[in-house]
Design a protein around this motif. Structure first.
Motif, mmCIF file in Angstrom:
data_model
loop_
_atom_site.group_PDB
_atom_site.id
_atom_site.type_symbol
_atom_site.label_atom_id
_atom_site.label_comp_id
_atom_site.label_asym_id
_atom_site.label_seq_id
_atom_site.Cartn_x
_atom_site.Cartn_y
_atom_site.Cartn_z
ATOM 1 N N LYS A 155 -1.057 -7.092 7.808
ATOM 2 C CA LYS A 155 -1.833 -5.823 7.383
ATOM 3 C C LYS A 155 -1.695 -5.944 5.848
ATOM 4 O O LYS A 155 -2.382 -5.445 5.129
ATOM 5 N N LEU A 156 -0.417 -6.123 5.498
ATOM 6 C CA LEU A 156 -0.121 -5.974 4.082
ATOM 7 C C LEU A 156 -0.852 -7.145 3.093
ATOM 8 O O LEU A 156 -1.473 -6.803 2.279
ATOM 9 N N LEU A 157 -1.017 -8.161 3.790
ATOM 10 C CA LEU A 157 -1.685 -9.401 3.301
ATOM 11 C C LEU A 157 -3.030 -8.929 3.145
ATOM 12 O O LEU A 157 -3.808 -9.330 2.269
ATOM 13 N N CYS A 158 -3.735 -8.402 4.246
ATOM 14 C CA CYS A 158 -5.228 -8.010 4.267
ATOM 15 C C CYS A 158 -5.457 -7.053 2.857
ATOM 16 O O CYS A 158 -6.452 -7.129 2.308
ATOM 17 N N TYR A 159 -4.451 -6.105 2.988
ATOM 18 C CA TYR A 159 -4.771 -5.265 1.837
ATOM 19 C C TYR A 159 -4.620 -5.771 0.513
ATOM 20 O O TYR A 159 -5.547 -5.649 -0.525
ATOM 21 N N GLN A 160 -3.837 -6.866 0.219
ATOM 22 C CA GLN A 160 -3.494 -7.514 -1.023
ATOM 23 C C GLN A 160 -4.816 -8.462 -1.209
ATOM 24 O O GLN A 160 -5.331 -8.462 -2.366
ATOM 25 N N LYS A 161 -5.214 -8.757 0.078
ATOM 26 C CA LYS A 161 -6.526 -9.802 -0.238
ATOM 27 C C LYS A 161 -7.790 -8.939 -0.620
ATOM 28 O O LYS A 161 -8.324 -9.293 -1.591
ATOM 29 N N LYS A 162 -7.935 -7.830 -0.002
ATOM 30 C CA LYS A 162 -9.088 -6.985 -0.246
ATOM 31 C C LYS A 162 -8.896 -6.382 -1.498
ATOM 32 O O LYS A 162 -9.958 -6.250 -2.354
ATOM 33 N N CYS A 163 -7.924 -5.799 -1.968
ATOM 34 C CA CYS A 163 -7.713 -5.333 -3.357
ATOM 35 C C CYS A 163 -7.349 -6.249 -4.388
ATOM 36 O O CYS A 163 -7.129 -5.755 -5.647
ATOM 37 N N ARG A 164 -7.272 -7.668 -4.171
ATOM 38 C CA ARG A 164 -6.917 -8.518 -5.119
ATOM 39 C C ARG A 164 -5.611 -8.154 -5.854
ATOM 40 O O ARG A 164 -5.683 -8.062 -7.206
ATOM 41 N N ILE A 165 -4.724 -7.941 -5.107
ATOM 42 C CA ILE A 165 -3.448 -7.658 -5.916
ATOM 43 C C ILE A 165 -2.508 -8.995 -5.742
ATOM 44 O O ILE A 165 -2.245 -9.335 -4.738
ATOM 45 N N ARG A 166 -2.016 -9.226 -6.917
ATOM 46 C CA ARG A 166 -1.316 -10.563 -6.942
ATOM 47 C C ARG A 166 0.251 -10.080 -7.107
ATOM 48 O O ARG A 166 0.938 -9.732 -8.297
ATOM 49 N N LEU A 167 0.902 -10.060 -5.911
ATOM 50 C CA LEU A 167 2.353 -9.673 -5.884
ATOM 51 C C LEU A 167 3.140 -10.671 -6.279
ATOM 52 O O LEU A 167 3.030 -11.932 -5.784
ATOM 53 N N HIS A 168 3.879 -10.296 -7.274
ATOM 54 C CA HIS A 168 4.973 -11.325 -7.520
ATOM 55 C C HIS A 168 6.289 -11.158 -6.698
ATOM 56 O O HIS A 168 7.117 -10.682 -7.110
ATOM 57 N N TYR A 169 6.019 -11.998 -5.701
ATOM 58 C CA TYR A 169 6.923 -11.936 -4.697
ATOM 59 C C TYR A 169 7.413 -13.422 -4.113
ATOM 60 O O TYR A 169 6.472 -14.198 -4.328
ATOM 61 N N THR A 170 8.457 -13.641 -3.946
ATOM 62 C CA THR A 170 8.853 -15.119 -3.411
ATOM 63 C C THR A 170 8.474 -15.561 -2.189
ATOM 64 O O THR A 170 9.086 -15.280 -1.117
ATOM 65 N N TRP A 171 7.136 -15.668 -2.146
ATOM 66 C CA TRP A 171 6.354 -16.097 -0.883
ATOM 67 C C TRP A 171 7.306 -17.191 -0.026
ATOM 68 O O TRP A 171 7.136 -17.331 1.244
#
Lengths: 825, 689
Positions: free
Chosen positions: B477-493
């Motif tokens: 769900k969090l990824l979906c939000y990031q994709k939708k809003c184009r949020i580039r989270l600086h996280y150590t994926w």
């Protein structure tokens, strides 16, 4: 001979003015000595419309002072006349009836100076002054000057300061009433400094005016109180306690200087004609209505719907009813507001890291939000408003070593008059999404049927007309983008998206290379935002274009949908003395208007300063600007390359106009730096705005002071090769243009030197400010205007200054020094 | 009968020393349980009764001892007692009010104790009489309401809440408590809200009020219209919602603090022995290791607020300084969740205090951070049922949060950076990161950290499949939000990727044991689809171009896991069996991962061969990856960025029923009227009256 013609003892000031004075609403501006009989005669019966119309200007006439002022005015002049009559009877008598012009005395002056050679030229003003000083027998000239259209605030202040004659001082004290408020306000620091530090006569001359204005305006009251406190602070503590300034400050803060008379301010008769079409009430009420409505709705929902049985009428029991009917508290809310902002600054200073400071700031501000909206405002703003919310997550701590200045954004609702318009009612933070609470009810474990059932047993819940009033639709619209994205979750402009139709069985293929390419393209394409740096939290916030920030904050604000919503920002400084900044602001502002008047296209940006005490205050931030230090650190480019990156190649329109802006602002600030001897010019103190202008900030070291007095920065101003590169090199046209602008600017400044000197000179009194250290400050300043040089010689001087600064080793040295000690690039 | 005697014996030992001496109040109770109308001989009987100190034990045991036929006989008198109790609540004499409240408690409890199997209607009849029940309950609720909202004594208010809690938890299954029907009609919701919105009353009664609300919301939640649900969902008054959040915040903070204290205690060393010596003076049960009792009631309240009221989401992000002031060590009662709150003096309440305390060490916190810390503790150990339930509820709450746009917005807000110290389980293969310097980041990073932490620490025989599913869905769900809003989270994926791959590995190696209980293919599918999200939509939310290369690197590096998974799902899907369908879905989902592996592996091998390198460095592999993207074609999969929204019914209904039952039992156990000893009240009121 002391002519104590004047004013009533201070105790009288406090007593409410007798109502009869109300009727004298013809303004004192009409009461020129030349027409004494008409203006000072018995109170005329004034027809209501006249009284209404003149209110803005003539509200001052409501106080005793005005009346006294008239009388004193005439007495003084009469005396002067009598004195002069034998000397120059002919010249004193025919004083022109200047009455109509006095409401706008400054403009005519300007026009006159340029267009009307017959009128007394500025030179004659000066000469008049000189004459007055050295030859008291020529005071008839003085009188003529006072009565002429030319006599403006600047001259009034100057005479007030220089004249040793109590009669003249008293006269000018009265004349203050006739100048437009804004013009006097500019000289408020000078006025008050004279009040504090000069002799009794000057003080007595000024006081009635100050008291009168305080009665009229809360913001003027506070402004005075703050300045009085700040400018008294350098006095010895024992004298300070009993000084005039301290007493007046106490009087103001005691809040006894209320508008005279029982006249209610919100009397419809006086208010309505004031506003054009949209009445002030409309603004206020408009701001109120949505929240009012919805508030009622939620109340009715909860009470009407469920407590079928009992008589519990307490749903909205929280006491947040605006008690606007009560006597408005005048100074308290604003003082509290300022106090809490300062308190935050003090507490932040105790925290060790920037990050902790930022976090703390955010949480402190969120608490502050609980107390808003209130009858508070930002004194740096240009329009009347009420502060409704501080978007706390947007606030940033600014770069400073041991103090904790911080920048906040403030949402306000513009209003007609912050003293009389009603304070907007609080809209809860969550209001922006409140309607969804209802939409999402089916989620709470009820089937549609049950839900339908619930409405039959719970009437008046959803299908209530009231519930979906216009206001709610407005709110829905605020949310619209969100709903929109909600519903079409799978729309994406960038990627080919998954289409969930089962029919299209055709597999879609994509190239991995494309995804990778899009990723790097988008990352490159993203507007040059600065990277978040925990050590420099403000860089990102300041880099964001102002328009964008406003839009973003507006979207997230429960007040954002209101038409009079505005965003302001302010820097809160705690532990810093801003008096020098204020002085610099005044000088800059003065030079700016001189250059405008002389049509020299120099560009400078004076930013507003609010002195709250000798160690605190507020600064109006320059929007859309970041420091050269931040530019260089973040972009890792030379200034020219940064210009090319931001504005385009050297031949483009955008670059050229940015370059022109750069040159015009460089010329402006070079002169400022030279004249005021502005020091500590490292790259952290020079901003670059989005249009290419540079803006110097931090005037902590001017005139006689320089940082640590190390004697660095001996050059006249900062002109690095990087700057010259942006201008197109030292042999380019733009560089010549730069030098020409400087020459023109210097000539123009020289012409009006007195207007600049006066500001500085008056503030020198009674001060310990480092910029006045030593005895030669004023002389030095005056010398830098080079009155004696011919224009050719001036040109040579400018060339010398520019060459010297360009070659200056000390500038480079200083930058290196800053880099070593403060990490500023 | 024997039981009664036993109880009576106990009573005598404790209360009155001498056997023949009966308290006056006991005699009066006896009169009530006689046939006659007690007021017949003594007109002032009821007046006098409420002046007597209540003997709860006796009254309750008396009620329990009444058997079937007797009931008929004495019903009038009991009805009368109930009636007079309600009337006494309106008395000015506070002693009478106190006694009436306690008597009512005894009545409710006693009658239910006796008639466990009886229908609700019989109980109502016995207590109030059918015809009068409605009026009586209406009166009762109104009286309680005005007591709760009036300016009266705080102890009285507290007692009112205790009575309500007692009434609400009198049955094991709250939905079978028919009397609550009257509580539905005569709402006390407004009174609860008022308690929560007022600073001082919140400090003293907030906890009880919140628990009461959470329970009332769960009354016949799925069967009928519960007005408390409706009302709770539309509350939009900020101070009230803040107040509710504050109560939950404080309760969770208190839990976190207790846990931390115990943890430090157990860590040994000179200092800790010293503190444990001191500590043991206050904590009765020293060997009660690291198991501070979880508090599901407060968690349920948080869930209901988050789930029902969209406005509450804003409260989650409301910052407060961390309330980490050691509460005054009062009575050694760490097991009763009702106590910790009472000990926090209202002056500590931040809403009350316009200026935060000036302590540089005070970390800024908010409800969400506190909740995440709490969850990190609870999730460490999911072995016992309470903790499992707690962990599940935590994940459900996180699911709701992850689905909420507004919550997502502040989770990802770049301006709201926090340092969140999650608790990590000490494990053999990793050192406990004591002071690992966590950077200050947007809150979503903490959520992701928590999910990763859960994934790597719960691969055990007794596999918590349900929790894993929720966990992976939250990430999705969090990824979906990031994709939708184009949020580039600086996280150590990378940490997430390797955790997910390890999870797949675990599923593979325990296939047989796990398949006996769980549908592992569903979880595998979700995990593989997370990778698909990154592969196909990485351009919209990955922070750097390198991170996309790293994704490929990680997949290629761990290709064996994917190969094995493919073999396994292919095998199962070609066989006929119950998993055929589920397994074949995974085979389809793996198409891109396999394409990547099959594309890059040969390239890497040939690169190694050409350059005569046996072991390629990471940089070299990344180089190969970078230069070979263009010849790789991927297939776009359907619905990767879509998810099923959370809904409580029907999936979670059973869980909540059970949860509420266990909470009810717990609350009932803890609501002892003795917590408010009458001596205290007497002292208080003797000065008033």
């Amino acid at each position: 001979t002391r002519s104590r013609s004047f004013p009533p003892p201070p105790s009288d000031q406090n007593s409410p003015c007798p109502s009869p004075s109300l009727s004298i609403s013809s303004s004192p501006s009409l009461s020129l000595p030349s027409t004494p009989s008409s203006s000072c005669g018995p109170p005329q019966a004034v027809t209501p419309p006249l009284g209404v119309i003149s209110e803005g200007v003539a509200e001052l006439s409501l106080v005793i002072d005005a009346e006294v002022a008239h009388r004193a005015c005439q007495e003084v002049l009469q005396k002067v006349k009598l004195k002069q009559l034998p000397a120059a009877p002919s010249s004193a008598a025919p004083s022109p009836p200047a009455a109509p012009a006095l409401n706008t005395p400054v403009k005519p002056l300007k026009i006159r100076e340029e267009d009307d050679p017959e009128g007394p030229a500025p030179g004659s003003v000066k000469s008049a002054r000189r004459r007055q000083r050295h030859n008291p027998s020529k005071q008839s000239w003085l009188l003529r000057l006072f009565e002429s259209k030319l006599f403006d605030v600047s001259m009034a202040i100057s005479y007030l300061h220089n004249s040793k004659e109590p009669g003249v001082q008293a006269y000018i004290g009265n004349r203050l009433f006739s100048f437009p408020h804004e013009e006097v306000d500019f000289y408020l620091p000078q006025l008050l400094n004279m009040y504090i530090h000069m002799d009794e006569d000057v003080g007595d001359a000024i006081k009635p005016y100050v008291v009168h204005r305080c009665r009229q305006s809360i913001s003027f009251s506070l402004q005075c109180a703050w300045l009085l406190g700040a400018y008294s602070s350098d006095m010895h503590i024992s004298t300070q306690r009993h000084s005039r300034g301290t007493k007046l400050r106490k009087l103001i803060l005691s809040d006894e200087l209320k508008p005279a008379g029982p006249r209610a301010r919100r009397d419809p008769l006086t208010l309505t004609p004031f506003c054009p079409v949209a009445s002030p009430a409309a603004i206020g009420e408009h701001g109120l209505s949505p929240s009012k409505r919805t508030h009622q709705r939620s109340k009715s929902d909860a009470t009407v719907s469920i407590s079928l049985s009992s008589n519990l009428k307490r749903t909205a029991s929280n006491p947040k009813v605006e008690s606007s009917q009560d006597e408005p508290v005048r100074l308290a809310p604003q003082r509290e507001f300022i106090k809490s902002l300062m308190g935050i600054g003090k507490r932040l200073a105790t925290l060790p890291t920037k990050e902790q400071k930022t976090q703390r700031l955010v949480s402190e501000l969120s608490l502050l939000n609980h107390k808003l909206p209130a009858r508070v405002w930002l004194p740096t703003a240009a329009f009347d408003h009420h502060v409704v919310r501080v978007p706390h997550t947007q606030a940033v701590v600014l770069n400073s070593k041991d103090k904790a200045p911080y920048l906040i954004y403030v949402e306000v609702l513009e209003c007609e008059n912050f003293e009389t318009s009603s304070v907007p009612i609080r809209i809860p933070e969550n209001r922006i999404r409140s309607t969804r609470s209802v939409e999402n009810l089916p989620d709470c474990g009820m089937t549609a049927e049950q839900r339908a059932g619930s409405f039959s047993t719970v009437p008046n819940y959803d299908n209530d007309d009231e519930a979906w009033s216009v206001d709610d639709i407005g709110e829905l619209q605020v949310e619209l983008p969100e709903i929109h994205t909600n519903s079409c979750d799978n729309i994406s402009q960038f990627s080919v998206d998954s289409i969930t139709s089962l029919e299209s069985k055709e597999p879609i293929f994509i190239a991995a290379g494309d995804i990778r390419r899009r990723l790097s393209e988008q990352l490159a394409q993203a507007p040059t935002t600065f990277k978040r740096d925990p050590e420099d939290p403000s860089a990102v916030a300041l880099k964001e274009p102002w328009e964008e920030k406003v839009r973003r904050i507006r979207e997230g604000s429960p007040y954002g949908h209101l038409p009079y919503w505005r965003l302001l920002s302010v820097i809160v400084k705690c532990g810093d003395d801003l008096r020098q900044e204020l002085l610099a602001f005044q000088v800059l502002q003065q030079l700016k208007s001189i250059w405008e008047q002389e049509r020299v296209p120099l560009w400078i940006k004076p930013y507003k300063i609010l002195v709250l005490s000798s160690d605190s205050g507020m600064i109006e931030p320059v929007v859309n600007a970041v420091s050269l230090h931040q530019v260089k650190k973040q972009s890792q480019l030379s200034l020219l390359d940064y210009f090319l990156q931001e504005h385009g190649t050297p031949t483009t329109e955008a670059f050229l106009s940015a370059q022109r802006n750069f040159v015009q602002s460089c010329a402006g600030y070079s002169l400022i730096c030279y004249l005021l001897q502005v020091k500590d010019r490292h790259n952290g103190n020079i901003l670059l705005d989005a249009e290419g202008h540079i803006i110097h900030i931090d005037f902590g070291f001017i005139l006689s002071s320089s940082p640590k007095n190390l004697g660095f920065e001996t050059s006249a101003f900062k002109l690095t090769t990087e700057f010259v590169d942006v201008m197109g090199g030292s042999d380019g046209d733009m560089f010549n243009y730069y030098k020409m602008l400087m020459l023109q600017g210097l000539i123009a400044a020289r012409k009006h030197m007195d207007r600049v000197l006066q500001i500085v000179e008056i503030m020198q009194q009674g001060t310990q400010l480092p910029c006045f250290h030593g005895s030669s400050t004023m002389r030095g300043l005056k010398e830098r205007f080079h009155m004696s040089l011919t224009e050719e010689q001036l040109q040579l001087l400018v060339d010398q200054l520019v060459d010297g600064s360009m070659r200056s080793l000390t500038t480079k040295l200083y930058d290196g020094f800053q880099y070593l000690t403060n990490g500023i690039m | 009968m024997s039981q009664v005697e036993k109880k009576a014996g106990l009573l005598r030992r404790t209360s009155s020393s001498k056997k023949p001496l009966k308290e006056k109040v006991v005699l009066m109770y006896d009169e009530i349980f006689a046939k006659e109308d007690p007021a017949k001989n003594n007109a002032r009987f009821w007046d006098e009764l409420f002046l007597m100190k209540v003997n709860l034990e006796y009254l309750e045991s008396k009620l329990e001892s009444v058997d079937g036929e007797e009931v008929q006989r004495i019903q009038d008198n009991i009805n009368s007692l109930f009636h007079h109790c309600v009337q006494a609540l309106g008395e000015e004499h506070q002693i009478k009010v106190v006694n009436a409240l306690q008597t009512l408690c005894a009545l409710f409890r006693g009658v239910h104790q006796k008639n466990k199997s009886a229908s609700g209607f019989d109980i109502i009849n016995m207590l109030m009489g059918f015809d009068k029940a409605e009026q009586r309950m209406k009166d009762l609720m109104e009286r309680l309401d005005s007591l709760l909202c009036g300016d009266g004594s705080e102890s009285l208010k507290s007692l009112c809440l205790k009575l309500l809690l007692c009434l609400v938890t009198v049955t094991d299954n709250i939905s079978q408590n028919t009397i609550l029907e009257y509580v539905m009609i005569n709402s006390i919701f407004e009174a609860i809200l008022q308690i929560l919105s007022d600073v001082s009353s919140r400090g003293q009664h907030g906890y009880d009020a919140v628990v009461l609300l959470a329970l009332l919301v769960n009354y016949r939640k799925y069967e009928s219209v519960n007005p408390y649900i409706v009302k709770l969902s539309i509350v939009d008054d900020e101070p009230t919602l803040d107040g509710m959040g504050m109560v939950v915040h404080q309760a969770l903070t208190e839990y976190n603090r207790q846990y931390k204290d115990k943890e430090e205690e157990n860590q040994g060393g000179f200092f800790s022995t010293l503190t444990s010596m001191v500590g043991s003076m206050f904590i009765a049960d020293a060997d009660e290791k690291l198991s501070v009792q979880t508090n599901e009631a407060i968690l349920l309240a948080l869930y209901e607020a988050v789930h029902l009221n969209r406005n509450f989401i804003t409260v989650l992000a409301q910052s407060h300084p961390e309330i980490d002031i050691p509460t005054t060590p009062t009575t050694p009662t760490p097991t009763t969740p009702t106590t910790p709150l009472g000990t926090t003096p209202p002056s500590l309440d931040m809403m009350n205090n316009p200026e935060l305390p000036l302590d540089p060490n005070l970390q800024t916190s908010n409800l969400l951070i506190t909740f995440l810390k709490y969850a990190s503790i609870v999730m460490q150990d999911t072995k016992d049922e309470h903790r499992l339930n707690s962990a599940r509820l935590c994940l459900i709450i996180l699911t709701c949060i992850a689905e909420d746009q507004y919550a997502d917005a502040f989770l990802h807000d770049d301006n709201m950076n926090f340092r969140v110290n999650l608790h990590r389980m000490p494990m053999r293969h990793r050192k406990k990161a004591v002071d690992k310097n966590i950077p200050s980041r947007p809150l979503v990073c903490a959520v992701l950290d928590l999910m990763v932490e859960f994934i790597v620490t719960h691969m055990m025989k007794d596999f918590p499949m349900d929790l894993y599913l929720r966990c992976v869905q939250i990430i999705h769900k969090l990824l979906c939000y990031q994709k939708k809003c184009r949020i580039r989270l600086h996280y150590t994926w990378r940490e997430l990727w390797s955790a997910l791959i390890n999870l797949l590995k675990f599923l593979l190696s325990n296939e047989t044991t796990l398949l006996a209980k769980h549908n592992i293919f569903h979880l595998a599918l979700l995990v593989v689809n997370l990778f698909n999200m990154f592969i196909t939509y990485g351009d919209t939310f990955l922070p750097t171009s390198n991170s996309y290369d790293e994704l490929y690197y990680e997949i290629v590096r761990m290709h064996q896991v994917f190969d094995n998974l493919y073999c396994m799902v292919l095998r199962v899907s070609t066989n006929t069996g119950q998993w055929k369908e589920a397994a074949s879905k995974v085979t389809h989902a793996l198409v891109n991962v396999r394409a990547i592996i099959n594309h890059f592996n040969p390239k890497i091998e040939s690169y190694a061969a050409v350059n005569h390198i046996s072991q390629l460095s990471e940089e070299q592999v990344l180089e190969v990856v970078r230069s070979n993207y263009d010849t790789l074609t991927l297939k776009l999969q359907d619905g990767l960025d879509q998810f099923e929204r959370y809904s409580e019914q029907p999936k979670e209904a059973a869980f909540f029923k059970e949860l509420v039952r266990s909470i009810s039992l717990n609350v009932r156990k803890n609501v002892s009227l003795n917590t408010l000893s009458q001596d205290v009240l007497l002292k208080e009121f003797s000065t008033i009256s």
